[in-house]
Write an enzyme that holds these catalytic residues in place. Structure first.
Site, PDB file in Angstrom:
ATOM      1  N   TYR A  49      22.179  32.671 -21.485  1.00 29.73           N
ATOM      2  CA  TYR A  49      20.739  32.766 -21.186  1.00 29.73           C
ATOM      3  C   TYR A  49      20.301  31.351 -20.256  1.00 29.73           C
ATOM      4  O   TYR A  49      19.643  31.695 -19.278  1.00 29.73           O
ATOM      5  CB  TYR A  49      20.002  32.549 -22.628  1.00 29.73           C
ATOM      6  CG  TYR A  49      18.530  32.401 -22.460  1.00 29.73           C
ATOM      7  CD1 TYR A  49      17.727  33.662 -22.349  1.00 29.73           C
ATOM      8  CD2 TYR A  49      17.798  30.999 -22.525  1.00 29.73           C
ATOM      9  CE1 TYR A  49      16.433  33.434 -22.283  1.00 29.73           C
ATOM     10  CE2 TYR A  49      16.411  30.987 -22.736  1.00 29.73           C
ATOM     11  CZ  TYR A  49      15.718  32.278 -22.353  1.00 29.73           C
ATOM     12  OH  TYR A  49      14.378  31.904 -22.245  1.00 29.73           O
ATOM     13  N   SER A  86      12.693  28.642 -18.456  1.00 30.78           N
ATOM     14  CA  SER A  86      12.907  28.393 -19.738  1.00 30.78           C
ATOM     15  C   SER A  86      12.902  26.512 -19.692  1.00 30.78           C
ATOM     16  O   SER A  86      13.747  26.262 -19.074  1.00 30.78           O
ATOM     17  CB  SER A  86      13.967  28.821 -20.490  1.00 30.78           C
ATOM     18  OG  SER A  86      14.125  28.175 -21.807  1.00 30.78           O
TER      19      SER A  86
HETATM   20  N1  LIG Z   1       8.910  32.814 -26.273  1.00 24.01           N
HETATM   21  C1  LIG Z   1       9.733  31.472 -25.977  1.00 24.01           C
HETATM   22  O1  LIG Z   1       9.611  30.454 -26.752  1.00 24.01           O
HETATM   23  C2  LIG Z   1      10.245  31.333 -24.469  1.00 24.01           C
HETATM   24  C3  LIG Z   1      10.806  30.182 -24.383  1.00 24.01           C
HETATM   25  C4  LIG Z   1      11.236  30.008 -23.015  1.00 24.01           C
HETATM   26  C5  LIG Z   1      11.202  31.134 -22.093  1.00 24.01           C
HETATM   27  N2  LIG Z   1      10.730  32.226 -22.598  1.00 24.01           N
HETATM   28  C6  LIG Z   1      10.904  33.449 -21.335  1.00 24.01           C
HETATM   29  O2  LIG Z   1       9.645  33.862 -21.542  1.00 24.01           O
HETATM   30  C7  LIG Z   1       9.624  35.393 -20.828  1.00 24.01           C
HETATM   31  C8  LIG Z   1       8.669  36.043 -22.099  1.00 24.01           C
HETATM   32  O3  LIG Z   1       9.465  36.148 -23.290  1.00 24.01           O
HETATM   33  P1  LIG Z   1       9.121  36.330 -24.546  1.00 24.01           P
HETATM   34  O4  LIG Z   1       9.174  35.221 -25.484  1.00 24.01           O
HETATM   35  O5  LIG Z   1       7.689  37.061 -24.621  1.00 24.01           O
HETATM   36  O6  LIG Z   1       9.953  37.571 -25.091  1.00 24.01           O
HETATM   37  P2  LIG Z   1       9.678  38.928 -25.968  1.00 24.01           P
HETATM   38  O7  LIG Z   1       8.726  38.675 -27.027  1.00 24.01           O
HETATM   39  O8  LIG Z   1      11.180  39.226 -26.283  1.00 24.01           O
HETATM   40  O9  LIG Z   1       9.253  39.752 -24.709  1.00 24.01           O
HETATM   41  C9  LIG Z   1      10.173  40.261 -23.794  1.00 24.01           C
HETATM   42  C10 LIG Z   1       9.641  41.198 -22.823  1.00 24.01           C
HETATM   43  O10 LIG Z   1      10.604  41.202 -21.734  1.00 24.01           O
HETATM   44  C11 LIG Z   1      10.382  42.721 -21.618  1.00 24.01           C
HETATM   45  N3  LIG Z   1      11.662  43.384 -21.047  1.00 24.01           N
HETATM   46  C12 LIG Z   1      12.974  43.094 -21.389  1.00 24.01           C
HETATM   47  N4  LIG Z   1      13.839  43.887 -20.695  1.00 24.01           N
HETATM   48  C13 LIG Z   1      13.382  44.410 -19.875  1.00 24.01           C
HETATM   49  C14 LIG Z   1      13.683  45.251 -18.746  1.00 24.01           C
HETATM   50  N5  LIG Z   1      14.906  45.355 -18.384  1.00 24.01           N
HETATM   51  N6  LIG Z   1      12.593  45.553 -18.082  1.00 24.01           N
HETATM   52  C15 LIG Z   1      11.007  45.232 -18.088  1.00 24.01           C
HETATM   53  N7  LIG Z   1      10.695  44.587 -19.189  1.00 24.01           N
HETATM   54  C16 LIG Z   1      11.911  44.254 -19.805  1.00 24.01           C
HETATM   55  C17 LIG Z   1      10.350  43.361 -22.963  1.00 24.01           C
HETATM   56  O11 LIG Z   1       9.985  44.746 -23.171  1.00 24.01           O
HETATM   57  P3  LIG Z   1      10.352  45.636 -24.255  1.00 24.01           P
HETATM   58  O12 LIG Z   1       9.200  45.578 -25.372  1.00 24.01           O
HETATM   59  O13 LIG Z   1      10.504  47.153 -23.551  1.00 24.01           O
HETATM   60  O14 LIG Z   1      11.515  45.107 -24.934  1.00 24.01           O
HETATM   61  C18 LIG Z   1       9.288  42.422 -23.531  1.00 24.01           C
HETATM   62  O15 LIG Z   1       8.034  42.656 -22.853  1.00 24.01           O
HETATM   63  C19 LIG Z   1      11.098  35.544 -20.918  1.00 24.01           C
HETATM   64  O16 LIG Z   1      11.612  35.589 -19.648  1.00 24.01           O
HETATM   65  C20 LIG Z   1      11.572  34.687 -21.776  1.00 24.01           C
HETATM   66  O17 LIG Z   1      12.901  34.482 -21.330  1.00 24.01           O
HETATM   67  C21 LIG Z   1      10.222  32.329 -23.681  1.00 24.01           C
END
Ligand SMILES: NC(=O)c1ccc[n+]([C@@H]2O[C@H](COP(=O)([O-])OP(=O)(O)OC[C@H]3O[C@@H](n4cnc5c(N)ncnc54)[C@H](OP(=O)(O)O)[C@@H]3O)[C@@H](O)[C@H]2O)c1
Length: 275
Positions: free
Chosen positions: A146, A133
């Site tokens: 986090y 992140s």
């Molecule tokens: N969006 C942002 O602005 C942002 C910024 C910085 C970093 N990130 C990082 O980018 C990555 C993706 O985030 P996102 O924004 O796409 O988040 P999101 O929409 O909340 O999606 C999170 C994903 O992780 C999965 N997940 C959670 N726990 C899990 C587990 N135990 N085993 C397998 N899968 C699991 C969720 O599955 P379920 O559908 O089953 O819950 C979902 O597919 C994360 O690592 C996040 O920290 C995102």
């Protein structure tokens, strides 16, 4: 690298992981889109096929090593799955929040990576791509859990980069800025820290800063294109951005020292100019 062989993406049910899975399939990888509930991915093979790609869905919960089945011909592992927790002051954050977030964001990621390395080694090359992140680049209050989990992944990635380079395996760390996903939408809520009078000014300033990001949010498909570009680029550095704000933060972090970045951010939260 040439896009061939298998790419496994964790957390591909939605958000960034889903977009990365589709993008890697369009680039030519056979994608294994993994997720806790495969029902969430029933449309993915057809969506990939529309762009000429091949994708299958497998169950994988990074908290449950028994579900970690690695496909043949693995060349790319994208550790994308991640969670967050209530944004509380450190003094009020229950230990269970730390354990839960580290279980998924760190221990699950490390366990899957550990199991994948022999397959990547057998392929003779490959990429491990860890999603951390851009919040790592600013001392964001109430995000200690986090950010600490992502910092741990960053440190693991540095060691792995040195460890695996002689084996022909590249390690990447993607530091997203605001990407239009459920996780980002969740971060628009009033921080739980607002309930603590001593912390309310900082929490409200943080919230105002988060709401000001509205014009800087990147679509998951665009972020996924940049992640796929980095995966395919043998000359990519360890740390890469996948959106304009993340890119600016990374460039700023390279230009300014950690101390001056931290001082400027904290001054901004307090509404005063930095020195
Ligand atoms: N969006 C942002 O602005 C942002 C910024 C910085 C970093 N990130 C990082 O980018 C990555 C993706 O985030 P996102 O924004 O796409 O988040 P999101 O929409 O909340 O999606 C999170 C994903 O992780 C999965 N997940 C959670 N726990 C899990 C587990 N135990 N085993 C397998 N899968 C699991 C969720 O599955 P379920 O559908 O089953 O819950 C979902 O597919 C994360 O690592 C996040 O920290 C995102």
């Amino acid at each position: 690298m040439i896009a061939s062989g298998t790419a496994l993406v964790t957390g591909a049910s939605r958000g960034l992981g889903r977009a990365v899975a589709l993008e890697l399939a369009a680039r030519g990888f056979e994608v294994v889109a993994t997720m806790r509930d495969p029902a969430a991915g029933t449309d993915l093979p057809d969506l990939a096929a529309v762009r000429g790609g091949r994708l299958r869905v497998h169950p994988l919960d990074v908290d449950r090593p028994a579900t970690m089945v690695l496909p043949d011909g693995l060349r790319v592992l994208v550790n994308n799955a991640g969670i967050e927790c209530p944004n509380l002051p450190v003094e009020a954050q229950p230990a269970d929040d730390w354990r839960r977030v580290f279980e998924t964001n760190v221990f699950g990621l490390v366990e899957l990576t550990r199991r994948a390395i022999p397959a990547l080694r057998a392929a003779g090359d490959g990429v491990v791509c860890n999603v951390t992140s851009s919040s790592l680049l600013a001392p964001v209050p109430f995000y200690a859990v986090y950010r600490a989990s992502k910092a741990a992944v960053a440190a693991v990635g540095e060691s792995l980069r040195a460890e695996l380079a002689p084996l022909g395996i590249r390690v990447l760390e993607v530091l997203p800025g605001p990407i239009d996903t459920d996780m980002l939408a969740g971060s628009a809520r009033t921080p739980e820290a607002c309930a603590f009078p001593e912390y309310r000014p900082a929490a409200e300033a943080l919230h105002a800063g988060r709401m000001a990001l509205a014009d800087m949010i990147t679509a998951p498909a665009e972020a996924a294109r940049r992640i796929a570009d980095a995966i395919l680029d043998d000359a990519a550095p360890l740390r890469v951005a996948c959106d304009p704000l993340g890119e600016a933060m990374l460039a700023g972090a390279d230009a300014a020292g950690a101390e001056s970045r931290m001082a400027a951010f904290i001054a901004g939260l307090a509404g005063r100019p930095s020195d």
